[in-house]
Write a protein that holds these residues in place. Structure first.
Motif, PDB file in Angstrom:
ATOM      1  N   MET A  92      15.389  19.131  44.602  1.00 40.88           N
ATOM      2  CA  MET A  92      13.952  19.194  44.652  1.00 40.88           C
ATOM      3  C   MET A  92      13.348  17.761  44.127  1.00 40.88           C
ATOM      4  N   SER A  93      12.729  16.953  45.369  1.00 43.59           N
ATOM      5  CA  SER A  93      12.446  16.023  45.687  1.00 43.59           C
ATOM      6  C   SER A  93      10.756  15.427  44.938  1.00 43.59           C
ATOM      7  N   TRP A  94      10.947  13.919  44.805  1.00 46.57           N
ATOM      8  CA  TRP A  94       9.248  13.908  44.138  1.00 46.57           C
ATOM      9  C   TRP A  94       8.493  14.472  44.973  1.00 46.57           C
ATOM     10  N   LEU A  95       9.132  14.166  46.849  1.00 50.41           N
ATOM     11  CA  LEU A  95       8.206  14.655  47.932  1.00 50.41           C
ATOM     12  C   LEU A  95       7.429  16.296  47.184  1.00 50.41           C
ATOM     13  N   ASP A  96       8.174  16.668  46.914  1.00 50.79           N
ATOM     14  CA  ASP A  96       8.080  18.395  46.274  1.00 50.79           C
ATOM     15  C   ASP A  96       6.833  18.550  45.465  1.00 50.79           C
ATOM     16  N   VAL A  97       7.563  17.572  44.347  1.00 52.78           N
ATOM     17  CA  VAL A  97       6.876  17.771  42.996  1.00 52.78           C
ATOM     18  C   VAL A  97       5.215  17.035  43.284  1.00 52.78           C
ATOM     19  N   PHE A  98       4.807  16.483  44.093  1.00 51.37           N
ATOM     20  CA  PHE A  98       3.468  16.091  44.729  1.00 51.37           C
ATOM     21  C   PHE A  98       3.232  16.481  45.598  1.00 51.37           C
ATOM     22  N   SER A  99       3.652  17.843  46.627  1.00 51.56           N
ATOM     23  CA  SER A  99       3.340  18.922  47.114  1.00 51.56           C
ATOM     24  C   SER A  99       2.996  20.047  46.391  1.00 51.56           C
ATOM     25  N   ALA A 100       3.572  20.489  45.455  1.00 54.40           N
ATOM     26  CA  ALA A 100       3.223  21.558  44.500  1.00 54.40           C
ATOM     27  C   ALA A 100       2.041  21.410  43.406  1.00 54.40           C
ATOM     28  N   VAL A 101       1.712  20.021  43.270  1.00 59.48           N
ATOM     29  CA  VAL A 101       0.741  19.481  42.576  1.00 59.48           C
ATOM     30  C   VAL A 101      -0.381  19.427  43.217  1.00 59.48           C
ATOM     31  N   CYS A 102      -0.725  18.454  44.375  1.00 60.46           N
ATOM     32  CA  CYS A 102      -1.903  18.819  45.606  1.00 60.46           C
ATOM     33  C   CYS A 102      -1.445  20.314  45.520  1.00 60.46           C
ATOM     34  N   LEU A 103      -0.632  21.586  46.001  1.00 59.48           N
ATOM     35  CA  LEU A 103      -1.338  22.587  46.202  1.00 59.48           C
ATOM     36  C   LEU A 103      -1.815  22.951  45.259  1.00 59.48           C
ATOM     37  N   LEU A 104      -1.710  22.931  44.095  1.00 60.57           N
ATOM     38  CA  LEU A 104      -1.913  23.479  43.093  1.00 60.57           C
ATOM     39  C   LEU A 104      -3.426  23.901  42.720  1.00 60.57           C
ATOM     40  N   GLY A 105      -3.451  21.763  42.173  1.00 59.68           N
ATOM     41  CA  GLY A 105      -4.855  21.761  42.279  1.00 59.68           C
ATOM     42  C   GLY A 105      -5.932  21.893  43.805  1.00 59.68           C
ATOM     43  N   GLY A 106      -5.655  21.849  45.199  1.00 57.64           N
ATOM     44  CA  GLY A 106      -6.594  22.226  45.107  1.00 57.64           C
ATOM     45  C   GLY A 106      -6.783  23.575  45.540  1.00 57.64           C
ATOM     46  N   SER A 107      -5.629  24.603  44.979  1.00 56.58           N
ATOM     47  CA  SER A 107      -6.090  25.835  44.690  1.00 56.58           C
ATOM     48  C   SER A 107      -6.688  25.916  43.687  1.00 56.58           C
ATOM     49  N   LEU A 108      -7.040  25.358  42.537  1.00 61.65           N
ATOM     50  CA  LEU A 108      -7.517  25.104  41.623  1.00 61.65           C
ATOM     51  C   LEU A 108      -9.001  25.365  41.309  1.00 61.65           C
ATOM     52  N   SER A 109      -9.387  24.109  42.744  1.00 58.33           N
ATOM     53  CA  SER A 109     -10.650  23.450  42.882  1.00 58.33           C
ATOM     54  C   SER A 109     -11.534  24.510  44.140  1.00 58.33           C
ATOM     55  N   CYS A 110     -10.703  24.692  44.520  1.00 56.02           N
ATOM     56  CA  CYS A 110     -11.366  26.630  44.885  1.00 56.02           C
ATOM     57  C   CYS A 110     -11.843  27.498  44.495  1.00 56.02           C
ATOM     58  N   LEU A 111     -10.813  27.819  44.080  1.00 56.29           N
ATOM     59  CA  LEU A 111     -11.048  28.779  42.832  1.00 56.29           C
ATOM     60  C   LEU A 111     -11.910  28.392  41.740  1.00 56.29           C
ATOM     61  N   LEU A 112     -12.080  27.725  41.323  1.00 56.89           N
ATOM     62  CA  LEU A 112     -13.817  27.054  40.628  1.00 56.89           C
ATOM     63  C   LEU A 112     -14.425  27.460  41.582  1.00 56.89           C
ATOM     64  N   GLY A 113     -14.772  26.647  42.315  1.00 58.81           N
ATOM     65  CA  GLY A 113     -16.275  26.441  43.221  1.00 58.81           C
ATOM     66  C   GLY A 113     -15.728  27.982  44.142  1.00 58.81           C
ATOM     67  N   ALA A 114     -15.513  28.734  43.750  1.00 59.68           N
ATOM     68  CA  ALA A 114     -15.759  30.336  44.108  1.00 59.68           C
ATOM     69  C   ALA A 114     -16.255  30.993  42.740  1.00 59.68           C
ATOM     70  N   ILE A 115     -15.664  30.737  41.493  1.00 66.14           N
ATOM     71  CA  ILE A 115     -16.222  31.136  40.615  1.00 66.14           C
ATOM     72  C   ILE A 115     -18.189  30.629  40.504  1.00 66.14           C
ATOM     73  N   GLY A 116     -18.035  29.072  40.769  1.00 72.12           N
ATOM     74  CA  GLY A 116     -18.567  28.647  40.754  1.00 72.12           C
ATOM     75  C   GLY A 116     -20.644  28.964  41.556  1.00 72.12           C
ATOM     76  N   LEU A 117     -20.046  29.562  42.616  1.00 69.10           N
ATOM     77  CA  LEU A 117     -20.335  29.794  43.781  1.00 69.10           C
ATOM     78  C   LEU A 117     -20.812  31.517  43.718  1.00 69.10           C
TER      79      LEU A 117
END
Length: 115
Positions: free
Chosen positions: A1-26
Motif C-alpha cells: 500500500m503506497s502513500w498515494l493509496d492512503v491519500f486517496s482513501a483519506v480524501c474519499l472518506l473525508g469527502g463521503s463524510l462531508s457529503c453525509l454531514l451536508g445531507a443530514i444538515g439538509l
C-alpha cells in the motif's frame, strides 16, 4: 500500500463524510437559509475531495476532466444557492427577524419607495 493509496482513501472518506454531514444538515436544519448552507458548502467540499481521491489513480487526461467537474461545481453551486435564497426571501420563506443583516430587504424597501 503506497502513500498515494492512503491519500486517496483519506480524501474519499473525508469527502463521503462531508457529503453525509451536508445531507443530514439538509434534512434537519429548520429554515431555508440554513439548509442552503448545508446543501452547498459541505457538498461542494465533499465532491472535490472525492474527485481528488479518484484523480490520484487516473491518467492525467482523465484526471483533468475531473478538475473541470470540480471547477464547474465551484462556479455553479454558489450562484444556484444565491438564486434559491433570493427566491425564498421574496416568497417569504425566510424568517426575516432571524437575519443579522438584511441587505436585500433594505434594497427592496428602497426600490419600493422610489416607485
Amino acid at each position: 500500500m503506497s502513500w498515494l493509496d492512503v491519500f486517496s482513501a483519506v480524501c474519499l472518506l473525508g469527502g463521503s463524510l462531508s457529503c453525509l454531514l451536508g445531507a443530514i444538515g439538509l434534512m434537519s436544519f429548520p429554515d431555508v437559509a440554513a439548509r442552503l448552507q448545508a446543501a452547498t458548502k459541505p457538498q461542494t467540499l465533499g465532491l472535490i475531495l472525492i474527485l481528488i481521491g479518484t484523480a490520484v489513480h487516473l491518467e492525467y487526461r482523465n484526471a483533468s476532466a475531473l478538475i473541470l467537474v470540480a471547477l464547474f461545481q465551484m462556479l455553479t453551486s454558489p450562484v444556484l444557492s444565491q438564486l434559491v435564497g433570493r427566491a425564498a426571501y421574496r416568497a417569504d420563506s425566510i424568517r426575516r427577524d432571524t437575519l443579522v443583516l438584511d441587505e436585500l430587504g433594505q434594497r427592496l424597501d428602497r426600490e419600493k419607495h422610489h416607485r
